[in-house]
Scaffold this active site. Structure first.
Site, PDB file in Angstrom:
ATOM      1  N   ASN A  87       0.854  -1.183   0.000  1.00 13.28           N
ATOM      2  CA  ASN A  87       0.000   0.000   0.000  1.00 13.28           C
ATOM      3  C   ASN A  87       0.900   1.247   0.000  1.00 13.28           C
ATOM      4  OD1 ASN A  87      -1.466   2.257   0.985  1.00 13.28           O
ATOM      5  ND2 ASN A  87      -2.985   0.916   1.933  1.00 13.28           N
TER       6      ASN A  87
ATOM      7  N   GLU B 260      -1.444 -13.122   1.473  1.00 12.34           N
ATOM      8  CA  GLU B 260      -2.873 -13.232   1.799  1.00 12.34           C
ATOM      9  C   GLU B 260      -3.074 -13.082   3.305  1.00 12.34           C
ATOM     10  OE1 GLU B 260      -6.664 -16.140   1.242  1.00 12.34           O
ATOM     11  OE2 GLU B 260      -4.705 -16.872   0.571  1.00 12.34           O
TER      12      GLU B 260
ATOM     13  N   ASP C 293      -0.814  -3.738  10.213  1.00  9.86           N
ATOM     14  CA  ASP C 293      -2.175  -4.158   9.885  1.00  9.86           C
ATOM     15  C   ASP C 293      -3.092  -3.172  10.596  1.00  9.86           C
ATOM     16  OD1 ASP C 293      -3.544  -6.131   8.244  1.00  9.86           O
ATOM     17  OD2 ASP C 293      -4.654  -6.542  10.079  1.00  9.86           O
TER      18      ASP C 293
ATOM     19  N   GLY D 288      -8.064   5.846   1.774  1.00 14.27           N
ATOM     20  CA  GLY D 288      -9.067   5.012   2.454  1.00 14.27           C
ATOM     21  C   GLY D 288     -10.203   5.811   3.084  1.00 14.27           C
TER      22      GLY D 288
ATOM     23  N   LYS E  95      -1.374  14.593  10.242  1.00 15.80           N
ATOM     24  CA  LYS E  95      -1.986  13.268  10.393  1.00 15.80           C
ATOM     25  C   LYS E  95      -1.035  12.324  11.124  1.00 15.80           C
ATOM     26  CE  LYS E  95      -3.750   9.149   8.156  1.00 15.80           C
ATOM     27  NZ  LYS E  95      -3.922   8.343   6.955  1.00 15.80           N
TER      28      LYS E  95
ATOM     29  N   HIS F  60      -3.218   6.636  14.347  1.00 18.43           N
ATOM     30  CA  HIS F  60      -2.998   5.284  14.854  1.00 18.43           C
ATOM     31  C   HIS F  60      -1.610   4.776  14.430  1.00 18.43           C
ATOM     32  CE1 HIS F  60      -4.728   5.502  10.941  1.00 18.43           C
ATOM     33  NE2 HIS F  60      -4.715   4.192  10.703  1.00 18.43           N
TER      34      HIS F  60
END
Ligand code: IMP
Length: 202
Positions: A10, A43, A72, A153, A175, A180
């Protein structure tokens, strides 16, 4: 440690992570940059953020033989039992993109509480040491219609507490300071500093 790999494909996450880690005296590279044609997406078969972050970091660390971090993360809406959560990327894909997803969420949240949070788990895997985990949470609320063009997103519909602007209306620096991902990576940086101090006193 001279080099660290980011186990992600990403591009937005990679840019944010490189920015946050830039004060460290470490070369930060993505798994694609290191593995080139051998790079394959992993995956996400885990059932928690921790399982998926570990899976990604450990797989890439084993392949590259280098220290690796993986993120994640997800968007958790309290009134929807913390959905889309772990499945945030897959949920948006299944709705045909983020604009459709925002419309569907607006419908699902009619007359409901808007509390939400972004969650990030960073796994730090090395070939010769146990994997370490760092977590960051940013609390706020969901706001419609979407606002702002920065980030990625769910950023245009999330207003972090106390900011009055969506994540997508903040600059990259603003940001990263409260996000997070920023908070989890701050813990990771603290860990590296402590480890280095311990090595030096040995
Ligand atoms: P992952 O690659 O499985 O960790 O998926 C993370 C997904 O969660 C992203 O594709 C976004 O949908 C959402 N997400 C995580 N962090 C952010 C963020 O900082 N801004 C907006 N959406 C995010």
């Amino acid at each position: 440690m001279k080099k660290i790999v980011i186990a992600s494909s990403n591009e937005h996450k990679i840019l944010e992570m490189k920015k946050i880690l830039s004060p460290l005296n470490i070369k930060v590279v993505s798994a694609k940059e290191v593995l080139k044609k051998e790079y394959e997406d992993i995956e996400e078969t885990g059932t928690t953020f921790i399982e998926n972050a570990k899976l990604k970091a450990e797989t890439i660390s084993q392949k590259t033989k280098l220290p690796t971090i993986a993120d994640d993360s997800g968007f958790c809406i309290k009134a929807l039992n913390n959905e889309p959560g772990l499945y945030s990327a897959r949920y948006a894909e299944a709705q045909g993109g983020y604009d459709n997803t925002f419309n569907i969420l607006e419908e699902r949240l009619k007359d409901k509480d808007r509390d939400a949070s972004f969650v990030c788990v960073i796994a730090f895997a090395r070939p010769d040491k146990p994997t370490e985990i760092f977590e960051g949470i940013c609390n706020g609320f969901v706001n419609f219609p979407k606002r702002g063009d920065n980030g990625f997103g769910y950023d245009p519909i999330f207003v972090p507490n106390g900011m009055g602007r969506t994540f997508a209306e903040l600059s990259d620096d603003e940001k990263c300071e409260i996000s997070h991902r920023g908070l989890a990576l701050e813990k990771f940086i603290e860990y590296l500093k402590k480890e280095e101090e311990q090595e030096q006193t040995k």
